[in-house]
Scaffold this motif. Sequence first.
Motif, PDB file in Angstrom:
ATOM      1  N   THR A   1       0.777  -1.285   0.063  1.00 36.17           N
ATOM      2  CA  THR A   1       0.139   0.036  -0.114  1.00 36.17           C
ATOM      3  C   THR A   1       0.828   1.357   0.068  1.00 36.17           C
TER       4      THR A   1
ATOM      5  N   TRP B   1       2.022   5.079   0.607  1.00 33.62           N
ATOM      6  CA  TRP B   1       1.916   5.998   1.646  1.00 33.62           C
ATOM      7  C   TRP B   1       0.482   6.912   1.116  1.00 33.62           C
ATOM      8  N   GLN B   2       0.672   7.341   0.199  1.00 35.90           N
ATOM      9  CA  GLN B   2      -0.503   8.107  -0.272  1.00 35.90           C
ATOM     10  C   GLN B   2      -1.962   7.501  -0.176  1.00 35.90           C
ATOM     11  N   ASP B   3      -1.906   6.222  -0.569  1.00 35.75           N
ATOM     12  CA  ASP B   3      -3.077   5.194  -0.296  1.00 35.75           C
ATOM     13  C   ASP B   3      -3.329   5.069   1.104  1.00 35.75           C
ATOM     14  N   ALA B   4      -2.120   4.912   1.780  1.00 44.85           N
ATOM     15  CA  ALA B   4      -2.652   4.538   3.308  1.00 44.85           C
ATOM     16  C   ALA B   4      -3.094   6.248   4.092  1.00 44.85           C
ATOM     17  N   LYS B   5      -2.608   7.206   3.740  1.00 48.30           N
ATOM     18  CA  LYS B   5      -3.006   8.642   4.248  1.00 48.30           C
ATOM     19  C   LYS B   5      -4.641   8.684   3.871  1.00 48.30           C
ATOM     20  N   ARG B   6      -4.802   8.313   2.552  1.00 48.15           N
ATOM     21  CA  ARG B   6      -6.221   8.653   2.121  1.00 48.15           C
ATOM     22  C   ARG B   6      -7.141   7.627   2.763  1.00 48.15           C
ATOM     23  N   ASP B   7      -6.841   6.432   2.851  1.00 43.89           N
ATOM     24  CA  ASP B   7      -7.508   5.406   3.715  1.00 43.89           C
ATOM     25  C   ASP B   7      -7.841   5.864   5.194  1.00 43.89           C
ATOM     26  N   LEU B   8      -7.026   6.576   5.880  1.00 43.46           N
ATOM     27  CA  LEU B   8      -7.102   6.883   7.243  1.00 43.46           C
ATOM     28  C   LEU B   8      -7.450   8.460   7.322  1.00 43.46           C
ATOM     29  N   GLY B   9      -7.952   9.077   6.028  1.00 50.11           N
ATOM     30  CA  GLY B   9      -8.541  10.220   6.008  1.00 50.11           C
ATOM     31  C   GLY B   9      -7.313  11.391   6.601  1.00 50.11           C
TER      32      GLY B   9
END
Length: 74
Positions: free
Chosen positions: A62, A64-72
């Motif tokens: 995953t 870093w960008q996707d993880a930040k997006r998924d965590l809001g």
Amino acid sequence: MAMTPSAIRFEPEEKSWIAAFAEMNGTTFSAQVRQWTLERLEDEMDARDLQMAIDEDDGSRTSWQDAKRDLGLA
């Protein structure tokens, strides 16, 4: 914690070397050998855990960008 005695055989020169090192570090022969043994055991277990994780890795990641997006957070 109660300690259980164990016997380990060393050559006289090895025992002297370990005892001198222990004394230099302000500990006993037994405490030094116990410390080294437990440290080595922990290292071996860490290496085994790492190898198991590598063996089980399927390569998916995953970003870093996707993880930040998924965590809001993005």
